[in-house]
Design a protein around this motif. Structure first.
Motif, short mmCIF file in Angstrom:
data_model
loop_
_atom_site.label_atom_id
_atom_site.label_comp_id
_atom_site.label_asym_id
_atom_site.label_seq_id
_atom_site.Cartn_x
_atom_site.Cartn_y
_atom_site.Cartn_z
N CYS A 107 0.89 -1.26 0.03
CA CYS A 107 0.24 0.16 -0.08
C CYS A 107 1.02 0.97 0.03
CB CYS A 107 -0.99 0.12 1.13
SG CYS A 107 -1.67 -1.52 1.62
N CYS A 134 2.02 3.23 -3.20
CA CYS A 134 1.40 4.00 -3.99
C CYS A 134 0.58 5.12 -3.04
CB CYS A 134 0.26 3.31 -4.63
SG CYS A 134 0.90 2.02 -5.94
N HIS A 135 0.16 4.62 -1.89
CA HIS A 135 -0.41 5.71 -1.10
C HIS A 135 0.19 6.37 -0.25
CE1 HIS A 135 -4.51 4.17 -2.58
NE2 HIS A 135 -4.00 3.03 -2.63
N GLY A 156 -0.33 7.52 3.97
CA GLY A 156 -1.56 7.28 3.33
C GLY A 156 -2.22 8.33 2.84
N ARG A 157 -1.72 9.34 2.69
CA ARG A 157 -2.30 10.73 2.02
C ARG A 157 -2.32 10.53 0.79
NH1 ARG A 157 -1.44 15.22 6.35
NH2 ARG A 157 -1.11 14.06 8.10
N GLY A 158 -1.72 9.61 -0.19
CA GLY A 158 -1.70 9.62 -1.43
C GLY A 158 -1.08 10.87 -2.10
N VAL A 186 1.23 6.83 -9.45
CA VAL A 186 1.53 5.45 -9.47
C VAL A 186 2.65 5.19 -10.36
CG1 VAL A 186 0.79 3.21 -9.69
CG2 VAL A 186 -0.64 4.82 -8.54
N ALA A 217 -2.56 7.98 -6.89
CA ALA A 217 -2.96 7.22 -5.77
C ALA A 217 -3.97 8.09 -4.75
CB ALA A 217 -2.21 6.39 -4.99
N PRO A 218 -5.20 7.85 -4.11
CA PRO A 218 -6.10 8.70 -3.36
C PRO A 218 -5.46 8.72 -2.03
CG PRO A 218 -7.06 6.81 -3.86
CD PRO A 218 -6.04 6.82 -4.72
N ASP A 219 -5.86 9.74 -1.41
CA ASP A 219 -5.67 9.71 0.15
C ASP A 219 -6.65 8.52 0.71
OD1 ASP A 219 -5.66 10.24 2.94
OD2 ASP A 219 -6.10 12.30 2.69
N ILE A 220 -6.03 7.44 1.50
CA ILE A 220 -6.91 6.45 1.97
C ILE A 220 -6.75 6.55 3.57
CG2 ILE A 220 -6.79 4.93 0.06
CD1 ILE A 220 -4.48 3.33 1.62
N MET A 234 -5.05 0.12 -8.99
CA MET A 234 -5.29 -0.39 -7.59
C MET A 234 -5.37 -1.81 -7.73
SD MET A 234 -5.84 -0.45 -4.51
CE MET A 234 -6.88 -1.33 -3.10
#
Ligand code: HEC
Length: 183
Positions: free
Chosen positions: A86, A89-90, A94-96, A100, A107-110, A156
């Protein structure tokens, strides 16, 4: 005489110990398995050296503490060759916002709060969809569907992991809501 006998026995023992050490010594000083991110295409310098949770380990290495396999389908071709996780890419937080590698997709914020907030459906104009729930996040990870049931971009990967590992990953995404390092 007895003294010489025990001296010889002592020397004999030392010799035997020395031979054993020579034969098997290399087994001992071996470094333990270092837990850390596998070296992957997208190296993540910010990856922690030790993981505080199974979810964090999965996020950075796509391996589970349980040893159960974590596999994926799809994703960009380099993932098939080199693997990835993860964080590749993210991002480590995790903020993306990261393009990619070798695709034109960002890649988005997850982070959990982002995914589950009501405003989430406003970010993409006509891509609008209801906010995620825990179960919907898990579905996005395994089946690659957004809350509206629309397939996510093929960049993804579609992941396969045990229910427990999935729960741990989602629990980890929840910890990303705070400042870095804070739960
Ligand atoms: C090869 C890059 C890549 C990897 C590795 C990756 N993702 Fe993604 N992920 C993406 C992209 C790109 C999207 C956006 C797809 C879209 O918008 O159609 C996405 C979307 C998502 C979404 C939906 C977000 C939203 O706004 O709808 C979630 C949740 C998610 N990823 C979780 C994960 C988790 C958890 C992992 C690790 C187990 C992971 N991803 C690994 C690239 C990746």
């Amino acid at each position: 005489m007895r003294r010489w006998g025990s001296l010889a026995a002592g020397i004999g023992l030392i010799l035997v110990a020395a031979v054993l050490l020579l034969l098997f010594g290399s087994q001992f000083g071996r470094p333990g398995r270092t837990i850390g991110p596998r070296s992957q295409t997208g190296r993540i310098p910010e990856a922690p050296l030790e993981f505080r949770s199974n979810g964090e380990q999965i996020y950075f290495t796509a391996t589970s503490r349980s040893g159960e396999p974590i596999t994926f389908r799809g994703g960009p071709a380099w993932m098939q060759m080199h693997g990835g996780s993860c964080a590749n890419c993210h991002g480590p937080d995790g903020r993306g916002g990261i393009r990619v590698h070798m695709t034109d997709v960002v890649a988005p914020d997850i982070r959990y709060r982002t995914l589950t907030s009501a405003e989430h459906d406003e970010h993409g104009g006509d891509e609008g969809h209801p906010p995620y729930t825990d179960a919907l996040i898990q579905r996005a990870i395994t089946e690659g569907l957004d809350p509206a049931g629309k397939p996510l971009d093929p960049a993804m990967p579609r992941w396969s992991m045990s229910q427990r590992d999935l729960d741990d990953v989602v629990a980890y995404l929840k910890t990303l809501d705070g400042e870095r390092g804070e739960p």
